[in-house]
Design a protein around this motif. Structure first.
Motif, short mmCIF file in Angstrom:
data_model
loop_
_atom_site.label_atom_id
_atom_site.label_comp_id
_atom_site.label_asym_id
_atom_site.label_seq_id
_atom_site.Cartn_x
_atom_site.Cartn_y
_atom_site.Cartn_z
N ALA A 119 0.84 -1.20 0.00
CA ALA A 119 0.00 0.00 0.00
C ALA A 119 0.88 1.25 0.00
N ALA A 138 -4.33 -8.48 14.69
CA ALA A 138 -3.23 -7.54 14.93
C ALA A 138 -3.75 -6.20 15.44
N TRP A 161 -5.16 0.81 13.96
CA TRP A 161 -6.36 0.35 13.26
C TRP A 161 -7.25 1.53 12.91
C1 HEM Z 1 -3.03 4.20 3.33
C2 HEM Z 1 -3.00 2.95 3.53
C3 HEM Z 1 -2.07 2.18 4.47
C4 HEM Z 1 -0.71 2.14 4.45
C5 HEM Z 1 0.22 2.85 3.48
C6 HEM Z 1 -0.32 1.25 5.53
C7 HEM Z 1 1.00 0.91 5.82
C8 HEM Z 1 1.37 0.03 6.82
C9 HEM Z 1 2.66 -0.59 6.94
C10 HEM Z 1 3.84 -0.38 5.99
C11 HEM Z 1 2.64 -1.38 8.05
C12 HEM Z 1 3.73 -2.33 8.53
C13 HEM Z 1 3.76 -3.60 7.71
C14 HEM Z 1 2.55 -4.48 7.89
O1 HEM Z 1 2.24 -4.86 9.03
O2 HEM Z 1 1.91 -4.82 6.88
C15 HEM Z 1 1.34 -1.23 8.66
C16 HEM Z 1 0.93 -1.86 9.86
C17 HEM Z 1 -0.37 -1.78 10.39
N1 HEM Z 1 -1.49 -1.28 9.73
FE1 HEM Z 1 -1.45 -0.25 8.01
N2 HEM Z 1 -1.43 0.82 6.19
C18 HEM Z 1 -2.53 1.34 5.58
C19 HEM Z 1 -3.85 1.12 5.91
C20 HEM Z 1 -4.28 0.39 7.03
C21 HEM Z 1 -5.64 0.01 7.30
C22 HEM Z 1 -6.83 0.29 6.36
C23 HEM Z 1 -5.64 -0.63 8.53
C24 HEM Z 1 -6.80 -1.24 9.29
C25 HEM Z 1 -7.99 -0.80 9.29
C26 HEM Z 1 -4.30 -0.65 9.02
C27 HEM Z 1 -3.89 -1.17 10.23
C28 HEM Z 1 -2.58 -1.46 10.57
C29 HEM Z 1 -2.15 -2.05 11.83
C30 HEM Z 1 -3.06 -2.41 13.04
C31 HEM Z 1 -0.75 -2.25 11.72
C32 HEM Z 1 0.19 -2.89 12.76
C33 HEM Z 1 0.28 -4.34 12.37
C34 HEM Z 1 1.25 -5.16 13.15
O3 HEM Z 1 2.16 -4.62 13.77
O4 HEM Z 1 1.06 -6.39 13.08
N3 HEM Z 1 -3.49 -0.04 8.07
N4 HEM Z 1 0.58 -0.38 7.88
#
Ligand code: HEM
Ligand code: FES
Lengths: 590, 287
Positions: free
Chosen positions: A40, A126, A135
């Motif tokens: 993303a 997560a 989140w």
């Molecule tokens: C603009 C869009 C988004 C970008 C660029 C983005 C980017 C990222 C990245 C690079 C990570 C770390 C790698 C991974 O765990 O996959 C992450 C972790 C996370 N993202 Fe996103 N994300 C986006 C949207 C979202 C959405 C829609 C949700 C949930 C509704 C979300 C919830 C989370 C959570 C809870 C983590 C921590 C996960 C962990 O440590 O296991 N993100 N995000």
């Protein structure tokens, strides 16, 4: 070395090394699903890069322009400046069409990557404490991504996007009390107004992207602060992260992913035509294209508008028009449910502990079932958005298909959710490794008990497996120069993981190791010196085995001898360490 | 210590990586050449894609074969804050001289900020210029009115005989061909087949309705010849013109408003009034 000198010069001025060393050593879990967020992120970067190029040529105005250029059917025609500049961008600006199409594809991939990322976060739990904040930020970014996709799609002022915009305006107008005002304020008048396109433009290239940049920074900042979660496995606890370090492995892998994203997007942008606005023609209030489908990520809304029955009602003489329920209410409920999920789940499971170890989807059948049901529901809606095309392909009357879809949208999610629930439970009860390995016995075992999603709070979401004592595990520490290293060795699982950073003193190594592996108190000082990180090379060796037979035999002999020596050393050390540690285990954390 | 000669596997990986980066460089050069030669979207895409794919393959091979994968652990401090720090922080925040203890002053501050926030909303009203008609009026009134002639998309006024039997002709209020709520259509149907009289009346079977779908406002452009039915391309609502354009299938719930018409002294068709109801999608204050 130049790098060395440069790093020192910078550090002498900014004193970055204390932070940089930690950052470079940050550990990322090695599981493909953790790359979805990065997917993303990199699609967003691609969107910004290609989008900036487009702004140099796109003219966000509905003023009249005469198009002169290579696209003969429109040569000399008067259209809005927005439309004319889009056609010029596609036909007359060299490399313009490539960048335009790549931008559009990137938007589609961006939305898909967010959805996949959200699904991985959802199905693995997560989002649980302490990651609720991320989140919430994530759901907001999803909404913004959809909104920005839609404004971008609407700006070229072509016939297809004009229809889409008109539908959205009608959906906004359907909001009780304030609908007409909201729509008029947004448009600065009645649809189609002449300030519509400049306003869409400001929000598309400035407002929403700026907010997204801020939110992405927050998202990643929180991620770094909280560290990654990880799947349970040997050597993994609630108190550590096992995987590869940011430098060098993840830097290379992540950059590779970025390059892959760009490679795929440019291939799509160059080879696969998308949104050929010159074929649709300019927007005219009395014209329509058929078939008319929106981009996939808003198609669920369009599908809902198509499937919802023609129900309108009046409140105290005021009209609540048909698009209100499927448009406004469904959208609102969708995002409210997403925002509320972590808290709703906590209310149900009464689980207030922190979780750094993830669930597998099977560990929480109720959550998995509900997630699959929801995904199925939206998937049917997306299919419904193409009902006219589907009807033509299947040679069915469109209204028969509509009736079928109206039933399916209610029935399929329940069936799919139930199936996912049962499979997850069968997998959890039995010991099958995956869905493919399920036996009939596994299935039968889970069948007799009445299955209702209400029953699922009993997963490890409720009672997380405690950080078990690791009987075979031990910590080894050794000095190297003026630094101390430590590692965890699990003799049973043949696992060795090394602490990601060297530290200054034995005490520091000791406390880091005890933090990461509470309950392991067999500590060996000094442990053996580190073997060369052999994993990949040894596998490669195996591949080249035949040619290398002699060499590897020799190597094996040496390794063997060293291992023997080490074992003797260790046994000697063990004895001394145990004597030595008898005093220090008392203050260790348990 | 002798210099370690890299094992063959490592050398092979290095060779693959160099090959990938060279391919990437070739792709980049190819892109530049394509551009200079006049550009061709497909070749531009392919060459640029090769350039990045070369990078991607090289980097991922490098990451996979020449640097350690896995095998590291980082300790996690957890997020239970140190109790002492937490207590001291909250104590500092709520100390006797702390601003949060001055309830009265806080209430006044809150009032000031709320007022400011509310006042800041007022300029948003400028988004809809004050000289425009109010939203509800704008949605109910259209450019149609008594005496407004019916013209085609090119602005030519129409006579009754310009509408042949069983065809749909797009008509617009004279002088407002581009108005968003003006588009209408005229059809000529067998007067005997009307099961319900057109709300705008008809002239010997010639009737006019608003073109905008009552579901979400799309132009209802698809005329199913012979059936007297009209289909909306957006969500497939269909309207039965023989029954005063009632919706018969799909998500639309209201009939298309009709336009009362007459023939003016000049022999051209003209409206005898506005639509029989606001055209297009519904809204809260729709009568
Ligand atoms: C603009 C869009 C988004 C970008 C660029 C983005 C980017 C990222 C990245 C690079 C990570 C770390 C790698 C991974 O765990 O996959 C992450 C972790 C996370 N993202 Fe996103 N994300 C986006 C949207 C979202 C959405 C829609 C949700 C949930 C509704 C979300 C919830 C989370 C959570 C809870 C983590 C921590 C996960 C962990 O440590 O296991 N993100 N995000
Ligand atoms: S706009 Fe006509 S059916 Fe929805």
């Amino acid at each position: 070395m130049i790098t060395d000198r440069l790093a020192r010069a910078l550090d002498d001025r900014l004193r970055l090394s204390p932070i940089a060393r930690r950052a470079l050593a940050k550990v990322f879990p090695d599981h493909w699903s953790f790359m979805l967020g990065e997917l993303a992120l990199y699609s967003f970067v691609a969107l910004v890069l290609t989008g900036v190029y487009l702004t140099f040529f796109f003219e966000a105005s509905s003023a009249d322009r005469v198009y002169h250029g290579d696209y003969a059917p429109l040569d000399g025609a008067t259209t809005s400046a927005a439309y004319a500049s889009t056609v010029r961008l596609s036909w007359d600006v060299r490399a313009g069409l490539l960048i335009r199409q790549t931008h559009h594809w990137a938007a589609l991939v961006f939305a898909a990557a967010i959805l996949l990322h959200l699904s991985r976060i959802f199905f693995t739990g997560a989002f649980r404490k302490p990651r609720e904040l991320n989140w919430l930020i994530g759901v907001t970014m999803l909404a913004l991504a959809l909104a920005n996709g839609f404004t971008g799609y609407s700006m070229p002022d072509d016939l297809l996007s004009g229809l889409g915009l008109r539908i959205i305006v009608s959906v906004v107008e359907s909001i009780p009390l304030v609908g007409a005002w909201l729509a008029s304020l947004a448009l600065g008048g009645e649809f189609p107004s002449d300030v519509m396109i400049p306003r869409l433009y400001v929000s598309h290239v400035l407002l929403v992207p700026a907010v997204l940049v801020v939110l992405i920074s927050l998202h990643l900042g929180i991620l770094v602060r909280q560290k990654h979660s990880q799947f349970p496995g040997p050597g993994r606890t609630e108190h550590n992260v096992v995987g590869s370090r940011l430098w060098p492995s993840y830097t290379l892998r992540s950059l590779a992913l970025f390059a892959w994203v760009l490679a795929v997007l440019f291939a799509l942008g160059g080879l696969v035509q998308i949104n050929p606005v010159w074929m649709y023609g300019p927007f005219q209030p009395a014209q329509a294209t058929s078939p008319a489908q929106p981009d996939w990520y808003v198609a669920w809304g369009d599908g809902a508008l198509r499937l919802f029955p023609p129900w309108e009602f009046r409140i105290a003489g005021h009209l609540v028009p048909a698009p209100f329920l499927p448009g406004v209410v469904l959208g609102g409920v969708t995002f409210l449910a997403l925002y509320a999920w972590p808290f709703a789940e906590r209310l149900r499971t009464k689980d207030r502990r922190q979780h750094h170890l993830l669930d597998r989807p099977r560990d929480h059948p109720a959550r998995t079932g509900i997630g699959v049901a929801a995904l199925t529901f939206y998937a049917v809606l997306v299919v419904a958005a193409g009902d006219d095309i589907l009807a033509r392909l299947l040679r069915l009357p469109v209204y028969d298909l509509l009736s079928v879809l109206r039933v399916l949208v209610l029935v399929l999610p329940v069936l799919a959710g139930l199936l996912a629930f049962l499979l997850a439970r069968a997998l959890r009860r039995g010991d099958a490794a995956g869905v493919g390995a399920l036996t009939r016995a596994d299935l039968r075992r889970c069948a007799p008990r009445p299955a209702g999603p209400s029953e699922g709070g009993d997963g490890p979401g409720g009672q997380e497996t405690p950080a078990v004592d690791r009987p075979g595990g031990r910590i080894e520490m050794w000095p190297e120069g003026d630094a101390w290293h430590w590692r965890y060795r699990d003799d049973a699982g043949r696992l060795v993981v090394t602490g990601n950073r060297a530290v200054l003193s034995r005490q520091e190594a000791d406390s880091a190791a005890r933090l990461a592996y509470p309950g392991v108190d067999r500590i060996v000082v000094p442990g053996p010196p580190p073997a060369a990180p052999a994993g990949p090379i040894r596998t490669a060796l195996r591949r080249w085995g035949r040619a290398m037979a002699a060499g590897s035999l020799l190597l094996a002999a040496i390794v063997d001898r060293r291992r023997d020596r080490r074992r003797q050393e260790r046994e000697r050390a063990d004895d001394t360490a145990q004597a030595e540690d008898a005093g220090s285990t008392g203050d260790g954390r348990t | 210590m002798s210099i370690r000669r890299p094992p063959p596997a490592e050398r092979a990986a290095s060779r693959r990586i160099v090959a990938a980066f060279l391919t990437g460089a070739a792709g980049a050069v190819g892109f530049a050449v394509t551009y200079v030669l006049g550009g061709d979207t497909r070749w531009e895409g392919v060459t640029l894609s090769v350039a990045f794919a070369g990078l991607a393959v090289g980097l991922s091979q490098w990451g996979r074969h020449l640097v350690p994968t896995g095998g590291y652990v980082e300790e996690h401090e957890g997020f239970a804050p140190p109790p002492f720090e937490q207590t001291m922080t909250t104590r500092a925040l709520t100390a006797p001289d702390s601003p949060v203890r001055r309830r009265g002053l806080l209430a006044a501050l809150g009032l000031a900020l709320t007022a400011l926030g509310a006042a800041a909303l007022f300029p948003l009203r400028s988004l809809l210029p004050f000289d425009r008609v109010r939203p509800v009026r704008a949605r109910t009134d259209t450019p149609w009115g008594p005496g407004v002639r019916l013209v085609d998309a090119g602005g030519r006024p129409l006579r009754p005989q310009d509408v042949p039997a069983d065809t749909m002709v797009g008509v617009f209020p004279e002088g407002h061909v581009d108005a968003g709520d003006g588009p209408a259509f005229a059809v000529r149907l067998e007067p005997g087949r009307f099961s319900r009289q057109p709300s705008g009346g008809h002239l010997d079977g010639l009737a006019v309705w608003s073109l905008l779908c009552t579901h979400a406002g799309c132009p209802v452009r698809l005329y199913l010849r012979g059936t007297g039915r009209l289909l909306c391309p957006c969500h497939q609502s269909s309207f039965d013109l023989l029954a005063d354009a009632r919706p018969v299938a799909g998500p639309a719930a209201r009939p298309l408003p009709g336009l009362p018409i007459e023939v003016g002294p000049d022999g051209f068709l003209r409206a005898a009034g506005d639509f029989t109801g606001p055209p297009g999608a519904g809204f809260w204050s729709r009568p």
